[in-house]
Scaffold this motif. Structure first.
Motif, PDB file in Angstrom:
ATOM      1  N   ILE A 165      15.489  37.250  44.262  1.00  0.00           N
ATOM      2  CA  ILE A 165      14.612  37.250  45.436  1.00  0.00           C
ATOM      3  C   ILE A 165      13.511  36.218  45.281  1.00  0.00           C
ATOM      4  O   ILE A 165      13.187  35.482  46.209  1.00  0.00           O
ATOM      5  CB  ILE A 165      13.966  38.635  45.620  1.00  0.00           C
TER       6      ILE A 165
ATOM      7  N   LEU B 190      19.181  48.692  46.590  1.00  0.00           N
ATOM      8  CA  LEU B 190      18.485  49.156  45.391  1.00  0.00           C
ATOM      9  C   LEU B 190      19.353  50.160  44.652  1.00  0.00           C
ATOM     10  O   LEU B 190      19.380  50.213  43.424  1.00  0.00           O
ATOM     11  CB  LEU B 190      17.186  49.850  45.780  1.00  0.00           C
TER      12      LEU B 190
ATOM     13  N   ILE C 288      17.307  41.531  53.165  1.00  0.00           N
ATOM     14  CA  ILE C 288      16.912  41.508  51.762  1.00  0.00           C
ATOM     15  C   ILE C 288      17.865  42.349  50.917  1.00  0.00           C
ATOM     16  O   ILE C 288      18.104  43.525  51.205  1.00  0.00           O
ATOM     17  CB  ILE C 288      15.486  42.046  51.595  1.00  0.00           C
TER      18      ILE C 288
ATOM     19  N   ALA D 128      18.340  47.213  52.663  1.00  0.00           N
ATOM     20  CA  ALA D 128      17.586  46.889  51.452  1.00  0.00           C
ATOM     21  C   ALA D 128      17.522  48.083  50.503  1.00  0.00           C
ATOM     22  O   ALA D 128      17.737  47.948  49.299  1.00  0.00           O
ATOM     23  CB  ALA D 128      16.179  46.435  51.833  1.00  0.00           C
ATOM     24  N   ILE D 129      17.266  49.258  51.049  1.00  0.00           N
ATOM     25  CA  ILE D 129      17.166  50.452  50.206  1.00  0.00           C
ATOM     26  C   ILE D 129      18.511  50.762  49.557  1.00  0.00           C
ATOM     27  O   ILE D 129      18.594  51.085  48.374  1.00  0.00           O
ATOM     28  CB  ILE D 129      16.676  51.650  51.034  1.00  0.00           C
TER      29      ILE D 129
ATOM     30  N   GLY E 264      17.793  40.856  39.454  1.00  0.00           N
ATOM     31  CA  GLY E 264      17.455  41.257  40.815  1.00  0.00           C
ATOM     32  C   GLY E 264      16.148  40.639  41.279  1.00  0.00           C
ATOM     33  O   GLY E 264      16.015  40.230  42.434  1.00  0.00           O
TER      34      GLY E 264
ATOM     35  N   PHE F 286      18.204  43.843  47.317  1.00  0.00           N
ATOM     36  CA  PHE F 286      17.537  44.101  46.044  1.00  0.00           C
ATOM     37  C   PHE F 286      18.555  44.302  44.934  1.00  0.00           C
ATOM     38  O   PHE F 286      18.196  44.484  43.780  1.00  0.00           O
ATOM     39  CB  PHE F 286      16.655  45.344  46.127  1.00  0.00           C
TER      40      PHE F 286
END
Lengths: 316, 292, 237
Positions: free
Chosen positions: A247, A119, A58, A115-116, A243, A60
């Motif tokens: 998704i 971000l 993922i 994923a983090i 963003g 982000f």
């Protein structure tokens, strides 16, 4: 298989032809203004899905890649007068590099850290742009786009046609990845990283390839944006809604094949284009957020899975 | 000798900021660090906590009292969130990390938008008599606005840490991630232990929110700028290590304060993420975690 | 014993201060049937992980066909001919059974037609009828067979079967044993890690027993069965 590819090829030719012909057939420039955004999201959703859908990682930070493309293209055009196709190419290359960099730093650990980290990419890039006065800083910069070539009746029609080409190339790329050995390897990674590695799949390298391709498409989607709006500022270039849509669209359409993100983007972006006339952008985000939660919770396979039910279909 | 004054002030400010950051990360330390649920909505819950405190202060309550009142509704909110989360995922035989990430992402956006619809997108702040002025110690100037929340944080952290390490239900929380089966053999229901843990984690968000809004004005989308900080703290401290998180938080606080003083305050949002990325690249298992 | 295809020399693996394995010296002959037994936590899985490349040993070396492979990544070892099945089956869900076999064929060098090879292997494990079904629809026995089929489709020289029979019925165990024996007859060395004693004893030419990370006994099935150390591990004093 052969037949599928021929149908796909025919589809591409038709869409491209429409992209070049429509500007001469339809008078109202609003269609091209709205159509541009829908196609931009087709590209974004498709690019996101190469990594997020096929490999299950993922991202982000789609807005980070998009914004990088926006600013790179604005900078190259205003400073060096680089023609638009080269701006797009440059954005794709930088997006790929950015993707590999992100991937290399975080992919060796676990999907959640990737994923983090993504971000953070948006915050970091936005911070950088804020601090570069050459890019207009927080207040943004005006971009006076190139004159449209003779084969296009006006600037918004020209931008539209450019976006048609980008979207078609992106979808073709995603489809190629999907049906090639890369796609099969990525799906194996998504199912079980250990089992893939023990089957001879170079998982890290494959994920980096997916990062690069995904990043390239996302950044390319942003490259014509400065000419579309004639103005770039950090808040819109790194916008939250990009963003989120990146998704939500594949997840709603279905992440397993290239069709899913296209359906999701066409649906959601069209609804948003119609809705912006009537509702605020906040309600827009609320709507997409709620739809996203609903799909993740209750229909993780997306629309194509709800209707198509072609799960067992072999891709050879 | 002006530069030494600046340096000293930056370091003290950094330590205090770090202490506040540690309280922001506390709840995530429980949900992500211990339960392994990637709750990226936590910073947004903190912002929601800040708005809860703001609302009560508008009625004349003290922000700290408001935060204490908020513990109950936020605990319940956490319980409900976990119930939803587990109803959706854990029933299907284990949560898919990517799906749960997406769920919390969507959730945080919805909360942000609801806050902005309810309160508008302007900055909100609290004003109380005791956070107006500054404490002057020689060359040091420490605003109470920063000092009081910074003192609030270690108290909260100590309380949670004491609870987790010294009480039976706290021990159950720490055990649940690893020994789910053993826990059910011991007669405890793992699902209710996790629900309780999620409740506590969410309850800490209102204290952190009070701290955050005392430090400075806040807007509904402020959570985004905290995500890097809180994840950097939890991950680099070594998942679930609460004393470690205080140390990492203070390092980040000092780094940000130095960047603000010597470079430009507008660079500081990127600092935590840069530290996180470097940390992940160099020492994936965290600075305080055991090597695996 | 014929020349060793796989050979471990002083392999040791620690997790922090806990020594999970070793030091271990172990040779596996080409075409051998080796059984590995030992109680849970005795280091068997760590051993496999050191052989397949999931872990790098802290000291010692792993040799494959005479070449030191200690520093090679897992996928490179798989391509050289070290295949494994997983204790808990890990099918590539979202793909058909046939496609599951194409993954190793995409990445490992195999002579001839990939599709024919995949079909032949599916037939050999008795999964032909399931070829175009989604792998998530398989039964427990079929999942075990798919694990084996995917491991052996790339023509490995060593196959590590990690508890390939756990949870299966007697007839099903016989079926899996037959597959492994047929594979072994074609010249593949099989390392069987198993808790089901009668199966591993019946299958193996040589059995080694692990306890707390160390190799405590080695010998033929009957030698191992009568070995006092092994009896102590399994039955206590």
């Amino acid at each position: 298989m052969r037949k599928n590819s021929l149908v796909f090829l025919a589809g591409i030719v038709i869409v491209l032809a429409l992209g070049f012909l429509m500007p001469w057939l339809l008078r109202n420039p609003f269609y091209f203004f709205a159509g541009y955004v829908v196609l931009q999201y087709v590209t974004i959703a498709t690019g996101w899905n190469i990594l997020g859908g096929y490999a299950g990682y993922i991202n982000f930070g789609a807005a980070g890649f998009f914004g990088a493309g926006v600013y790179l293209s604005a900078f190259l055009f205003t400073s060096f007068g680089l023609p638009l196709p080269l701006c797009i190419l440059a954005a794709a290359i930088v997006g790929a590099i950015l993707g590999v960099l992100m991937g290399y730093l975080t992919l060796r650990i676990q999907g959640v850290y990737f994923a983090i980290a993504t971000l953070g990419l948006v915050v970091v890039l936005e911070t950088i742009v804020h601090n570069i006065s050459g890019l207009g800083g927080a207040s943004g910069m005006a971009v006076y786009g190139p004159r449209p070539p003779a084969w296009s009746p006006g600037p918004s029609q020209y931008n539209f046609t450019v976006m048609v080409v980008i979207a078609v190339v992106s979808v073709a790329l995603a489809r190629w990845v999907e049906i090639s050995w890369i796609g099969r390897g990525l799906r194996a990674v998504r199912a079980s990283e250990d089992a893939a590695e023990c089957s001879g799949v170079p998982t890290l390298r494959l994920k980096l390839v997916a990062c690069a391709l995904s990043g390239a498409v996302l950044a390319a989607a942003g490259a014509p944006y400065p000419f579309y709006t004639s103005f770039v500022e950090p808040v819109t270039a790194f916008s939250l809604i990009i963003g989120l849509n990146a998704i939500a669209m594949p997840l709603i359409g279905g992440t397993r094949t290239w069709v899913g993100p296209v359906i999701g983007a066409l649906l959601l972006a069209s609804v948003q284009q119609i809705a912006t006339v009537t509702i605020s952008s906040e309600l827009n985000i609320l709507f997409v957020g709620a739809v996203l939660i609903a799909f993740v919770a209750f229909a993780p396979g997306g629309i194509s899975d709800l209707f198509g039910r072609k799960k067992g279909r072999a891709r050879l | 000798m002006l530069s030494i004054d600046i340096l000293l002030n930056a370091i003290v400010t950094g330590i205090l900021l770090g202490s506040v950051y540690a309280s922001l990360a506390l709840g995530l330390g429980i949900t992500f660090g211990i339960l392994h649920i990637p709750n990226i909505a936590h910073p947004t819950l903190v912002v929601a906590g800040a708005f809860f405190v703001y609302t009560l202060t508008q009625w004349g309550l003290d922000p700290i009292v408001a935060a204490l009142i908020g513990l109950v509704p936020f605990y319940l909110l956490g319980v409900v969130l976990y119930a939803f989360y587990s109803a959706v995922f854990e029933r299907k035989g284990g949560a898919n990390v990517l799906q749960s990430l997406t769920l919390f992402f969507g959730l945080s956006l919805v909360i942000e938008i609801l806050l902005s619809l309810g309160f508008g997108s302007e900055l909100k702040s609290v004003s109380v008599s005791y956070i107006g002025s500054s404490l002057k110690l020689g060359v040091l100037t420490v605003p109470y606005r920063l000092l009081i929340p910074a003192l609030l944080a270690p108290v909260t952290i100590a309380a949670v840490w004491f609870y987790l390490s010294r009480t039976n239900s706290g021990t159950a929380i720490r055990a649940v991630a690893h020994e789910e089966r053993a826990l059910s053999i011991a007669g405890l229901n793992p699902a209710s232990v996790k629900r309780h843990a999620f409740g506590i984690a969410t309850a800490t968000a209102v204290i952190a929110g009070a701290a955050l809004i005392m430090v400075g004005p806040i807007e509904p989308f402020a959570g985004r700028y905290q995500i890097g900080r809180v994840f950097a703290i939890v991950v680099l401290a070594g998942m679930g290590s609460i004393p470690g998180s205080l140390v990492i938080a203070i390092i980040i606080g000092i780094a940000e304060a130095l960047v603000s003083s010597y470079l430009n305050p507008s660079w500081s949002p990127g600092v935590a993420f840069a530290i996180l990325l470097l940390g992940l690249a160099l020492r994936p298992q965290g600075l305080f975690g055991a090597a695996r | 014993m014929t020349e060793a295809v796989l050979s471990l020399k002083g392999v040791e693996k620690r997790f922090g201060s806990f020594r999970a394995l070793g030091p271990v010296d172990l040779d596996v002959g080409a075409g051998e049937r080796l059984g590995i037994i030992g109680p849970n936590g005795s280091g068997k899985t760590t051993l496999i992980n050191c052989i397949t490349g999931v872990y790098r040993p802290d000291s010692g070396s792993v040799f494959f066909e005479g070449r030191d492979i200690s520093h090679l990544q897992a996928h490179k070892r798989a391509r050289m001919g070290i295949a494994r099945s997983f204790q808990i089956p890990r099918p590539f869900i979202g793909m058909t059974v046939f496609e599951n076999l194409l993954v190793p064929l995409d990445y490992c060098h195999v002579e001839g037609s990939r599709h024919e090879r995949a079909r032949a292997v599916l037939a050999s494990v008795g999964l032909s009828g399931r070829s175009s079904d989604p792998s998530e629809k398989l039964t427990q026995l079929e999942l075990r067979k798919l694990e084996l089929a995917r491991a052996l489709v790339g023509n490995p020289k060593v196959l590590i079967a990690d508890e390939a029979m756990a949870g299966l019925s007697e007839e099903e165990i016989d079926e899996v044993l037959a597959i492994l024996l047929a594979l072994n007859r074609s010249g593949v060395a099989v390392i069987m890690i198993e808790h089901i004693m009668h199966a591993v004893m019946r299958f193996s030419e040589r059995v080694v027993c692990f306890e707390t990370g160390r190799l405590i006994a080695a010998g033929t099935s009957s030698e191992i069965a009568e070995n006092p150390l092994v009896q102590k591990v399994y039955f206590g004093e």
